[in-house]
Design an enzyme around this catalytic site. Structure first.
Site, PDB file in Angstrom:
ATOM      1  N   SER A   1      31.119   3.559 -10.335  1.00  0.00           N
ATOM      2  CA  SER A   1      30.005   3.264 -10.982  1.00  0.00           C
ATOM      3  C   SER A   1      29.839   1.718 -10.968  1.00  0.00           C
ATOM      4  O   SER A   1      28.748   1.361 -10.870  1.00  0.00           O
ATOM      5  CB  SER A   1      30.162   3.876 -12.484  1.00  0.00           C
ATOM      6  OG  SER A   1      30.111   5.181 -12.512  1.00  0.00           O
TER       7      SER A   1
ATOM      8  N   HIS B   1      31.465  11.479  -8.774  1.00  0.00           N
ATOM      9  CA  HIS B   1      31.521  12.258  -9.748  1.00  0.00           C
ATOM     10  C   HIS B   1      30.911  13.808  -9.519  1.00  0.00           C
ATOM     11  O   HIS B   1      31.792  14.794  -9.777  1.00  0.00           O
ATOM     12  CB  HIS B   1      30.576  11.832 -11.001  1.00  0.00           C
ATOM     13  CG  HIS B   1      30.967  10.608 -11.574  1.00  0.00           C
ATOM     14  ND1 HIS B   1      30.099   9.399 -11.852  1.00  0.00           N
ATOM     15  CD2 HIS B   1      32.319  10.008 -11.971  1.00  0.00           C
ATOM     16  CE1 HIS B   1      31.035   8.436 -12.314  1.00  0.00           C
ATOM     17  NE2 HIS B   1      32.341   8.878 -12.407  1.00  0.00           N
TER      18      HIS B   1
ATOM     19  N   ARG C   1      40.934   8.631  -6.950  1.00  0.00           N
ATOM     20  CA  ARG C   1      40.455   8.067  -5.720  1.00  0.00           C
ATOM     21  C   ARG C   1      41.620   7.494  -4.801  1.00  0.00           C
ATOM     22  O   ARG C   1      41.587   7.609  -3.632  1.00  0.00           O
ATOM     23  CB  ARG C   1      39.521   7.200  -6.042  1.00  0.00           C
ATOM     24  CG  ARG C   1      37.928   7.551  -6.285  1.00  0.00           C
ATOM     25  CD  ARG C   1      37.103   6.431  -6.521  1.00  0.00           C
ATOM     26  NE  ARG C   1      37.801   6.279  -8.208  1.00  0.00           N
ATOM     27  CZ  ARG C   1      37.069   5.545  -9.193  1.00  0.00           C
ATOM     28  NH1 ARG C   1      35.894   4.907  -8.778  1.00  0.00           N
ATOM     29  NH2 ARG C   1      37.470   5.591 -10.399  1.00  0.00           N
TER      30      ARG C   1
ATOM     31  N   LYS D   1      31.492  -1.648 -25.873  1.00  0.00           N
ATOM     32  CA  LYS D   1      31.326  -1.743 -24.444  1.00  0.00           C
ATOM     33  C   LYS D   1      29.645  -1.813 -24.020  1.00  0.00           C
ATOM     34  O   LYS D   1      28.882  -1.207 -24.719  1.00  0.00           O
ATOM     35  CB  LYS D   1      31.937  -0.384 -23.660  1.00  0.00           C
ATOM     36  CG  LYS D   1      32.509  -0.586 -22.337  1.00  0.00           C
ATOM     37  CD  LYS D   1      33.053   0.742 -21.890  1.00  0.00           C
ATOM     38  CE  LYS D   1      33.278   0.820 -20.373  1.00  0.00           C
ATOM     39  NZ  LYS D   1      33.990   1.842 -19.962  1.00  0.00           N
TER      40      LYS D   1
HETATM   41  P1  ADP Z   1      35.766   5.813 -16.839  1.00  0.00           P
HETATM   42  O1  ADP Z   1      34.944   4.930 -17.818  1.00  0.00           O
HETATM   43  O2  ADP Z   1      36.933   6.839 -17.479  1.00  0.00           O
HETATM   44  O3  ADP Z   1      36.343   5.039 -15.656  1.00  0.00           O
HETATM   45  P2  ADP Z   1      34.019   7.076 -14.917  1.00  0.00           P
HETATM   46  O4  ADP Z   1      32.920   7.465 -15.381  1.00  0.00           O
HETATM   47  O5  ADP Z   1      33.968   5.747 -14.168  1.00  0.00           O
HETATM   48  O6  ADP Z   1      34.747   6.820 -16.380  1.00  0.00           O
HETATM   49  O7  ADP Z   1      34.870   8.024 -14.347  1.00  0.00           O
HETATM   50  C1  ADP Z   1      34.837   9.532 -14.765  1.00  0.00           C
HETATM   51  C2  ADP Z   1      35.865  10.234 -13.936  1.00  0.00           C
HETATM   52  O8  ADP Z   1      35.575  10.217 -12.635  1.00  0.00           O
HETATM   53  C3  ADP Z   1      37.275   9.531 -13.590  1.00  0.00           C
HETATM   54  O9  ADP Z   1      38.225  10.812 -13.698  1.00  0.00           O
HETATM   55  C4  ADP Z   1      37.365   8.876 -12.353  1.00  0.00           C
HETATM   56  O10 ADP Z   1      38.568   8.692 -11.731  1.00  0.00           O
HETATM   57  C5  ADP Z   1      36.515   9.868 -11.573  1.00  0.00           C
HETATM   58  N1  ADP Z   1      35.827   9.266 -10.556  1.00  0.00           N
HETATM   59  C6  ADP Z   1      34.843   8.255 -10.451  1.00  0.00           C
HETATM   60  N2  ADP Z   1      34.520   7.851  -9.297  1.00  0.00           N
HETATM   61  C7  ADP Z   1      35.098   8.944  -8.440  1.00  0.00           C
HETATM   62  C8  ADP Z   1      34.787   9.063  -6.976  1.00  0.00           C
HETATM   63  N3  ADP Z   1      34.281   8.261  -6.117  1.00  0.00           N
HETATM   64  N4  ADP Z   1      35.553  10.257  -6.537  1.00  0.00           N
HETATM   65  C9  ADP Z   1      36.194  11.053  -7.434  1.00  0.00           C
HETATM   66  N5  ADP Z   1      36.372  10.720  -8.668  1.00  0.00           N
HETATM   67  C10 ADP Z   1      35.639   9.721  -9.251  1.00  0.00           C
END
Ligand code: ADP
Length: 150
Positions: A127, A17, A90, A41
């Protein structure tokens, strides 16, 4: 004012992120990191902790704001006058998931999605992997910003 919303659960914020947000800072006048709250959730970290991790990480970035929201992301975008949604990609699974949501948000609400490809060294970070490692007493220090480590 070019304002973007970067929505997610951020349970917790990861270096993936962070990479996307830092690289997007030059593109927008303001980026609102928006923590989505879904009553159905279960989260590992509390909303207060998730918010604090992000606020601490970006304390010195004047154009970054942190907010929480529930409901549709496009409704939140309207409420804060943001015309753009920022998302990270990703892999093709991310692309397939994002494509129809972005097209719907554009056609129904006029909110454009802006995608940034993640840096290769972070493409394996999610995450959910951080939560798995954490739950099993593993070391998450290579996966998250220091604010998460407490
Ligand atoms: P969600 O609940 O929408 O999956 P996340 O918190 O997992 O939310 O992710 C929010 C954003 O960050 C999304 O656009 C996701 O694709 C991006 N993201 C998550 N991990 C990575 C990463 N390792 N590299 C790039 N973008 C990421």
């Amino acid at each position: 004012m070019k304002r973007a919303v970067f929505p997610g659960s951020f349970d917790p914020i990861t270096l993936g992120h962070l990479d996307i947000i830092e690289r997007a800072i030059p593109l927008f006048d303001e980026i609102i990191i928006a923590i989505g709250v879904n009553a159905d959730k279960k989260y590992l970290w509390s909303l207060e902790d998730r918010k604090r991790f992000i606020e601490t990480t970006f304390a010195s970035e004047k154009t970054i704001k942190v907010k929480t929201y529930s409901g549709l992301t496009v409704d939140f975008c309207k409420a804060v006058s943001a015309s753009f949604i920022l998302r990270g990609l990703r892999n093709t699974a991310d692309f397939n998931y994002e494509q129809s949501i972005a097209q719907t948000n554009s056609s129904l609400a006029g909110v454009e999605s802006v995608f940034m490809m993640c840096s290769p060294k972070y493409s394996n970070i999610s995450s959910s992997i951080v939560r798995d490692v954490f739950r099993n007493d593993g070391d998450i220090s290579a996966l998250v910003p220091t604010s998460v480590l407490g």
